[in-house]
Write a protein that holds these residues in place. Structure first.
Motif, mmCIF file in Angstrom:
data_model
loop_
_atom_site.group_PDB
_atom_site.id
_atom_site.type_symbol
_atom_site.label_atom_id
_atom_site.label_comp_id
_atom_site.label_asym_id
_atom_site.label_seq_id
_atom_site.Cartn_x
_atom_site.Cartn_y
_atom_site.Cartn_z
ATOM 1 N N SER A 113 34.474 -10.578 0.571
ATOM 2 C CA SER A 113 35.943 -10.518 0.653
ATOM 3 C C SER A 113 36.556 -10.133 -0.684
ATOM 4 O O SER A 113 37.511 -9.352 -0.737
ATOM 5 C CB SER A 113 36.509 -11.866 1.099
ATOM 6 N N CYS A 114 36.011 -10.664 -1.758
ATOM 7 C CA CYS A 114 36.513 -10.365 -3.093
ATOM 8 C C CYS A 114 36.351 -8.875 -3.408
ATOM 9 O O CYS A 114 37.284 -8.213 -3.871
ATOM 10 C CB CYS A 114 35.778 -11.224 -4.124
ATOM 11 N N LEU A 115 35.172 -8.325 -3.142
ATOM 12 C CA LEU A 115 34.918 -6.909 -3.409
ATOM 13 C C LEU A 115 35.781 -6.004 -2.535
ATOM 14 O O LEU A 115 36.291 -4.981 -2.999
ATOM 15 C CB LEU A 115 33.437 -6.591 -3.211
ATOM 16 N N LEU A 116 35.961 -6.379 -1.288
ATOM 17 C CA LEU A 116 36.823 -5.587 -0.400
ATOM 18 C C LEU A 116 38.275 -5.608 -0.882
ATOM 19 O O LEU A 116 38.970 -4.589 -0.830
ATOM 20 C CB LEU A 116 36.716 -6.085 1.040
ATOM 21 N N ALA A 117 38.725 -6.755 -1.367
ATOM 22 C CA ALA A 117 40.085 -6.844 -1.910
ATOM 23 C C ALA A 117 40.215 -5.986 -3.167
ATOM 24 O O ALA A 117 41.209 -5.275 -3.335
ATOM 25 C CB ALA A 117 40.439 -8.293 -2.207
ATOM 26 N N LEU A 118 39.216 -6.041 -4.047
ATOM 27 C CA LEU A 118 39.242 -5.215 -5.259
ATOM 28 C C LEU A 118 39.248 -3.733 -4.895
ATOM 29 O O LEU A 118 39.983 -2.942 -5.500
ATOM 30 C CB LEU A 118 38.043 -5.533 -6.152
ATOM 31 N N MET B 107 32.049 1.371 -22.177
ATOM 32 C CA MET B 107 32.544 0.668 -21.000
ATOM 33 C C MET B 107 32.814 -0.800 -21.294
ATOM 34 O O MET B 107 32.208 -1.374 -22.180
ATOM 35 C CB MET B 107 31.516 0.780 -19.879
ATOM 36 N N LYS B 108 33.725 -1.371 -20.518
ATOM 37 C CA LYS B 108 34.000 -2.805 -20.569
ATOM 38 C C LYS B 108 34.046 -3.320 -19.139
ATOM 39 O O LYS B 108 34.327 -2.560 -18.202
ATOM 40 C CB LYS B 108 35.335 -3.099 -21.255
ATOM 41 N N ILE B 109 33.797 -4.617 -19.003
ATOM 42 C CA ILE B 109 33.835 -5.207 -17.669
ATOM 43 C C ILE B 109 34.904 -6.293 -17.585
ATOM 44 O O ILE B 109 35.260 -6.908 -18.574
ATOM 45 C CB ILE B 109 32.468 -5.776 -17.238
ATOM 46 N N LEU B 110 35.375 -6.471 -16.370
ATOM 47 C CA LEU B 110 36.287 -7.563 -16.051
ATOM 48 C C LEU B 110 35.581 -8.407 -15.000
ATOM 49 O O LEU B 110 35.354 -7.953 -13.871
ATOM 50 C CB LEU B 110 37.614 -7.037 -15.504
ATOM 51 N N HIS C 176 36.071 -17.317 -6.257
ATOM 52 C CA HIS C 176 36.553 -18.585 -5.710
ATOM 53 C C HIS C 176 38.024 -18.863 -6.054
ATOM 54 O O HIS C 176 38.571 -19.879 -5.636
ATOM 55 C CB HIS C 176 35.688 -19.745 -6.215
ATOM 56 N N VAL C 177 38.636 -17.972 -6.839
ATOM 57 C CA VAL C 177 40.052 -18.124 -7.197
ATOM 58 C C VAL C 177 40.776 -16.816 -6.875
ATOM 59 O O VAL C 177 40.147 -15.796 -6.575
ATOM 60 C CB VAL C 177 40.233 -18.503 -8.694
ATOM 61 N N ASP C 178 42.085 -16.841 -6.970
ATOM 62 C CA ASP C 178 42.875 -15.641 -6.690
ATOM 63 C C ASP C 178 42.496 -14.521 -7.651
ATOM 64 O O ASP C 178 42.295 -14.742 -8.852
ATOM 65 C CB ASP C 178 44.367 -15.928 -6.833
ATOM 66 N N ILE C 179 42.420 -13.318 -7.125
ATOM 67 C CA ILE C 179 42.124 -12.141 -7.942
ATOM 68 C C ILE C 179 43.307 -11.872 -8.854
ATOM 69 O O ILE C 179 44.465 -11.919 -8.411
ATOM 70 C CB ILE C 179 41.857 -10.926 -7.039
ATOM 71 N N PRO C 180 43.059 -11.572 -10.137
ATOM 72 C CA PRO C 180 44.168 -11.264 -11.050
ATOM 73 C C PRO C 180 44.720 -9.858 -10.762
ATOM 74 O O PRO C 180 44.493 -8.905 -11.510
ATOM 75 C CB PRO C 180 43.523 -11.364 -12.431
ATOM 76 N N PHE C 181 45.441 -9.762 -9.647
ATOM 77 C CA PHE C 181 45.949 -8.483 -9.147
ATOM 78 C C PHE C 181 46.718 -7.717 -10.222
ATOM 79 O O PHE C 181 46.462 -6.541 -10.455
ATOM 80 C CB PHE C 181 46.839 -8.721 -7.920
ATOM 81 N N ALA C 182 47.658 -8.381 -10.878
ATOM 82 C CA ALA C 182 48.498 -7.697 -11.879
ATOM 83 C C ALA C 182 47.650 -7.160 -13.032
ATOM 84 O O ALA C 182 47.901 -6.062 -13.532
ATOM 85 C CB ALA C 182 49.572 -8.637 -12.403
ATOM 86 N N LEU C 183 46.656 -7.906 -13.449
ATOM 87 C CA LEU C 183 45.782 -7.472 -14.539
ATOM 88 C C LEU C 183 44.987 -6.231 -14.130
ATOM 89 O O LEU C 183 44.936 -5.248 -14.871
ATOM 90 C CB LEU C 183 44.831 -8.594 -14.945
ATOM 91 N N VAL C 184 44.387 -6.255 -12.950
ATOM 92 C CA VAL C 184 43.624 -5.103 -12.465
ATOM 93 C C VAL C 184 44.539 -3.892 -12.328
ATOM 94 O O VAL C 184 44.200 -2.782 -12.769
ATOM 95 C CB VAL C 184 42.927 -5.429 -11.116
ATOM 96 N N GLU C 185 45.704 -4.098 -11.761
ATOM 97 C CA GLU C 185 46.669 -3.014 -11.578
ATOM 98 C C GLU C 185 47.082 -2.427 -12.930
ATOM 99 O O GLU C 185 47.156 -1.208 -13.094
ATOM 100 C CB GLU C 185 47.885 -3.551 -10.834
ATOM 101 N N ASN C 186 47.335 -3.285 -13.913
ATOM 102 C CA ASN C 186 47.739 -2.835 -15.241
ATOM 103 C C ASN C 186 46.637 -2.031 -15.929
ATOM 104 O O ASN C 186 46.903 -0.991 -16.544
ATOM 105 C CB ASN C 186 48.134 -4.044 -16.089
ATOM 106 N N ILE C 187 45.409 -2.497 -15.831
ATOM 107 C CA ILE C 187 44.285 -1.789 -16.454
ATOM 108 C C ILE C 187 44.106 -0.412 -15.819
ATOM 109 O O ILE C 187 43.942 0.586 -16.523
ATOM 110 C CB ILE C 187 42.988 -2.619 -16.356
ATOM 111 N N ILE C 188 44.156 -0.346 -14.492
ATOM 112 C CA ILE C 188 44.025 0.944 -13.803
ATOM 113 C C ILE C 188 45.167 1.873 -14.212
ATOM 114 O O ILE C 188 44.952 3.058 -14.459
ATOM 115 C CB ILE C 188 44.006 0.762 -12.268
ATOM 116 N N ALA C 189 46.384 1.350 -14.306
ATOM 117 C CA ALA C 189 47.534 2.169 -14.712
ATOM 118 C C ALA C 189 47.325 2.734 -16.119
ATOM 119 O O ALA C 189 47.634 3.904 -16.373
ATOM 120 C CB ALA C 189 48.818 1.348 -14.648
ATOM 121 N N GLN C 190 46.809 1.921 -17.026
ATOM 122 C CA GLN C 190 46.534 2.402 -18.384
ATOM 123 C C GLN C 190 45.487 3.515 -18.374
ATOM 124 O O GLN C 190 45.623 4.520 -19.083
ATOM 125 C CB GLN C 190 46.056 1.252 -19.273
#
Length: 128
Positions: free
Chosen positions: A17-22, A86-89, A94-108
């Motif tokens: 579920s986590c990977l599908l959400a990402l 490369m860097k990893i996140l 087991h916790v909420d995905i940091p949606f805003a962080l992922v979105e911000n990194i992709i935008a950058q």
């Protein structure tokens, strides 16, 4: 069933579920982001350049996003490890995905790729 779906279906919960959400978060960042499979991992591409990969850490068995041009990003959440480019996140499934962080990194990263494309197009126009 294609290879992409097989990758996700092979994962156990909560990683599946986590990977599908990402996957959904990444693909929804721009209409020109597409998905392929490289090295057995889902790879997300923009303008023919790899942006990131999804994978599972073999030691922790938790998902992470590997950002190809991660070295350009200055974010304490990102780990460089022994990589130079490369860097990893790491993502805790087991916790909420940091949606805003992922979105911000992709935008950058998209801004970087667009600036590189603009430079390349400008140089091509000068050479014509």
């Amino acid at each position: 069933m294609n290879e992409h779906q097989n990758f996700f279906l092979r994962q156990q919960e909560p990683n599946n579920s986590c990977l599908l959400a990402l996957r959904s978060i990444i693909l929804n960042q721009h209409v020109q982001i597409s998905e392929t499979l490289k090295y057995g991992m889902p790879c997300f591409v923009y303008a023919k350049k790899a942006i990131c990969y999804l994978w599972i850490d073999k030691k922790t068995t938790e998902p992470y996003i590997l950002f190809v041009e991660g070295s350009l990003l200055n974010n304490p959440e990102l780990e460089i490890g022994t990589r130079s480019r490369m860097k990893i996140l790491r993502i805790n499934p087991h916790v909420d995905i940091p949606f805003a962080l992922v979105e911000n990194i992709i935008a950058q990263l998209l801004a970087y790729y667009n600036s590189e494309l603009a430079k390349h197009k400008k140089n091509n126009q000068i050479n014509l």
